[in-house]
Design a protein around this motif. Sequence first.
Motif, PDB file in Angstrom:
ATOM      1  N   SER A  39       0.835  -1.197   0.000  1.00  0.00           N
ATOM      2  CA  SER A  39       0.000   0.000   0.000  1.00  0.00           C
ATOM      3  C   SER A  39       0.870   1.247   0.000  1.00  0.00           C
ATOM      4  CB  SER A  39      -0.946  -0.004   1.203  1.00  0.00           C
ATOM      5  OG  SER A  39      -0.206   0.022   2.394  1.00  0.00           O
ATOM      6  N   LEU A  40       2.000   1.173   0.702  1.00  0.00           N
ATOM      7  CA  LEU A  40       2.932   2.304   0.696  1.00  0.00           C
ATOM      8  C   LEU A  40       3.467   2.529  -0.704  1.00  0.00           C
ATOM      9  CD1 LEU A  40       4.286   4.281   2.608  1.00  0.00           C
ATOM     10  CD2 LEU A  40       6.156   2.696   2.837  1.00  0.00           C
ATOM     11  N   GLU A  41       3.789   1.413  -1.369  1.00  0.00           N
ATOM     12  CA  GLU A  41       4.313   1.543  -2.737  1.00  0.00           C
ATOM     13  C   GLU A  41       3.297   2.179  -3.657  1.00  0.00           C
ATOM     14  OE1 GLU A  41       6.900  -2.478  -2.580  1.00  0.00           O
ATOM     15  OE2 GLU A  41       6.034  -1.921  -4.511  1.00  0.00           O
ATOM     16  N   SER A  42       2.034   1.789  -3.499  1.00  0.00           N
ATOM     17  CA  SER A  42       1.027   2.361  -4.399  1.00  0.00           C
ATOM     18  C   SER A  42       0.879   3.849  -4.135  1.00  0.00           C
ATOM     19  CB  SER A  42      -0.300   1.640  -4.254  1.00  0.00           C
ATOM     20  OG  SER A  42      -0.930   1.977  -3.063  1.00  0.00           O
ATOM     21  N   SER A  43       1.007   4.250  -2.834  1.00  0.00           N
ATOM     22  CA  SER A  43       0.950   5.684  -2.546  1.00  0.00           C
ATOM     23  C   SER A  43       2.053   6.418  -3.269  1.00  0.00           C
ATOM     24  CB  SER A  43       1.116   5.953  -1.052  1.00  0.00           C
ATOM     25  OG  SER A  43       0.113   5.342  -0.329  1.00  0.00           O
ATOM     26  N   SER A  71       4.259   9.932  -7.698  1.00  0.00           N
ATOM     27  CA  SER A  71       5.142  10.199  -8.842  1.00  0.00           C
ATOM     28  C   SER A  71       4.334  10.419 -10.105  1.00  0.00           C
ATOM     29  CB  SER A  71       6.145   9.060  -9.001  1.00  0.00           C
ATOM     30  OG  SER A  71       5.567   8.005  -9.717  1.00  0.00           O
ATOM     31  N   GLU A  72       3.201   9.694 -10.214  1.00  0.00           N
ATOM     32  CA  GLU A  72       2.351   9.890 -11.393  1.00  0.00           C
ATOM     33  C   GLU A  72       1.826  11.310 -11.448  1.00  0.00           C
ATOM     34  OE1 GLU A  72      -0.512   6.620 -11.808  1.00  0.00           O
ATOM     35  OE2 GLU A  72      -1.819   8.167 -12.663  1.00  0.00           O
ATOM     36  N   MET A  73       1.405  11.804 -10.264  1.00  0.00           N
ATOM     37  CA  MET A  73       0.865  13.166 -10.225  1.00  0.00           C
ATOM     38  C   MET A  73       1.927  14.186 -10.579  1.00  0.00           C
ATOM     39  SD  MET A  73      -1.892  13.551  -7.392  1.00  0.00           S
ATOM     40  CE  MET A  73      -3.451  13.144  -8.068  1.00  0.00           C
ATOM     41  N   LEU A  74       3.146  13.964 -10.050  1.00  0.00           N
ATOM     42  CA  LEU A  74       4.221  14.905 -10.358  1.00  0.00           C
ATOM     43  C   LEU A  74       4.496  14.931 -11.848  1.00  0.00           C
ATOM     44  CD1 LEU A  74       6.708  14.252  -7.447  1.00  0.00           C
ATOM     45  CD2 LEU A  74       5.410  16.311  -7.867  1.00  0.00           C
ATOM     46  N   GLU A  75       4.485  13.737 -12.445  1.00  0.00           N
ATOM     47  CA  GLU A  75       4.740  13.682 -13.894  1.00  0.00           C
ATOM     48  C   GLU A  75       3.685  14.427 -14.677  1.00  0.00           C
ATOM     49  OE1 GLU A  75       6.764   9.325 -14.250  1.00  0.00           O
ATOM     50  OE2 GLU A  75       5.553  10.077 -15.927  1.00  0.00           O
ATOM     51  N   LYS A  76       2.420  14.208 -14.261  1.00  0.00           N
ATOM     52  CA  LYS A  76       1.339  14.888 -14.979  1.00  0.00           C
ATOM     53  C   LYS A  76       1.509  16.389 -14.903  1.00  0.00           C
ATOM     54  CE  LYS A  76      -2.552  11.897 -14.375  1.00  0.00           C
ATOM     55  NZ  LYS A  76      -3.769  11.735 -13.650  1.00  0.00           N
TER      56      LYS A  76
END
Lengths: 310, 296
Positions: B207-211, B216-221
Amino acid sequence: MARPTNTLIIDSVALLKVISHCSQSSSSSSSTGVLLGMEVDPNTIHVSSSFGHPEKRQAAAKDDDDEEGDGKKHRDRRGVEEEEAAYEAEMLRMLKTVNVDANIVGCYTSMFLGTFTPSLLSAPHPLVLLYDPAQSSSSATGNIVVRCFKLRESAIEGDSTNGLYDEWAVKVSNNGLARSALYDLNRANKAKASTVLKNNDYGKSGSVDFERLDLSTNPFVEKNLSFLSTWVDELVSEQSKYSNFARSLYKEEQAGSSVDKASRWKQGGPSRLDGLLAGTQLDTYCDNVLGHGQRGIKKTWVMGAVSAGK
Amino acid sequence: MLQLSSPTSTRTTSAQIHPVALFSILEAFTRRSEGSTRVIGTLLGKYVDTVASTDRSVIIENAFAIPYKEKDGEVAIGKDFAEQMYKLHRRAHKNARVVGWFSTSSTGEMIVESTATVQSYYAEQCPDCLHLSVDTSLTTDNLSLSAYICTPLVAAGRSLANMFHEIKLTTVSSDCERLFVDSLVRSNNVEGEPADLANSEQDNMSSLESSMANLSEMLEKASKYVDDVVEGRVAGDNAIGRRIADAVGNVPRIRPEVFERMFNNNLQDLLMVMYLSNLTKTQLTIAEKLQESLMV
């Protein structure tokens, strides 16, 4: 521990009620309540609803006279049991009129960092659900900590050779409407910034992802460590008992009389149970701290990467 | 001459609901008796003052259903039941108060004739009570909830009608509730299968990894969006730009050496605590072995 084969299927409503009721418990007072549902087959129990017991009155003040104190405690405890039984009966009657399963299948109680005091309930139910609000915060473990145990048939008859409790796996089920509500919540989380759903703003109840990345370590670790030190004291006292006994045996031997060691240990040796308990408890606390530390290290590296990238 | 009664005391201007209450309402609807199309019940919660001193917000913490029968326009509700249930509830949760009532609607219409009757009953129990309507018809795109506050319209001293106007409703929950709902949402894919509650260490890590993956996905976007705007591919939206600037500005500016030190300190603290607990564990095993040998 082997993977539990029995399953407890609990509705999300029931578990949410347990969570919200236990959130008002603390290290000194625990919240208890009752689980309602039905038994599908000997290995599966379905819980559809739950309700909590009223808050217990404060324990009676300590009396100087021990005997009187004991008697008073006894009377208090029976009073509490009767009160709870009456409450349960009343609640069941009311819930039946609104078509809720009025069949008690077990009880729940709240833990504090893995320890709990099993209070004497009016009708001791074999199935118990344990929920830990302190460990279930997002900074601590990042997950809800819920365990379920059922008393074994053999234990009820007094035979405790194979162990007293069976652990049951916990699964959560939702009905159709609840699933659609969850779907809504999920969609709202993803689209938080731009769209506004019709009259609803599922604002703060959204994703816990970013809270889980919180770096604060102190409260959880502190509590664990303080418990650890208390238990270490107990363990030390247990061990000193052993060593004293062993020393006395040795002295007798020195004095010349022949001693049959095995039988002396069996008769007069201090019980191993408390020491074992202390040891296992310490083990658990250490595990908690270790897990927390590992997660903390990962989070720290992420923070480093973010600032380096800046 | 119509005259809206304006109370001098504080008015409720917004409402917040916990998931517990919402799910209880849906559960009550699923369990309704045969033949009835709606469910009615009481809402419990508390009041909280908002920033403006004359306004307040209602927090709905719990809900329970009450027996309800409707026949040819006549409405019968179990008043004794409601009172008794409320009393029982108060013994378990000391701070609960009646803050309003809910009803489900399977036709999509939120307010019907019977609403006024039930509203008058509840108005006796609490001042300025809230009416929550849940649409269970599932015909629209989402499960819509609406919260209403009732204002009686008075003309020449006689009450004419009740006007219900809608107020803002948001969902709010405590830490643990949010965690639970989050785990439910993530495991919501399989139809009909009960979901396993993640308990093992491995699941905690995952669950930590998914967070982190999410972050990182949000930062990329965000960075992709900024690049697009700078190169002219996408028209820039000022509001979004400002929010991104705020977010970046929130990262505290620390000098590199100071940051290094903080980073290392944190890491060392954690490592030390981990080392100590490992040591304790080893100590325990040794102690047990010694005791065993002592017994012989």
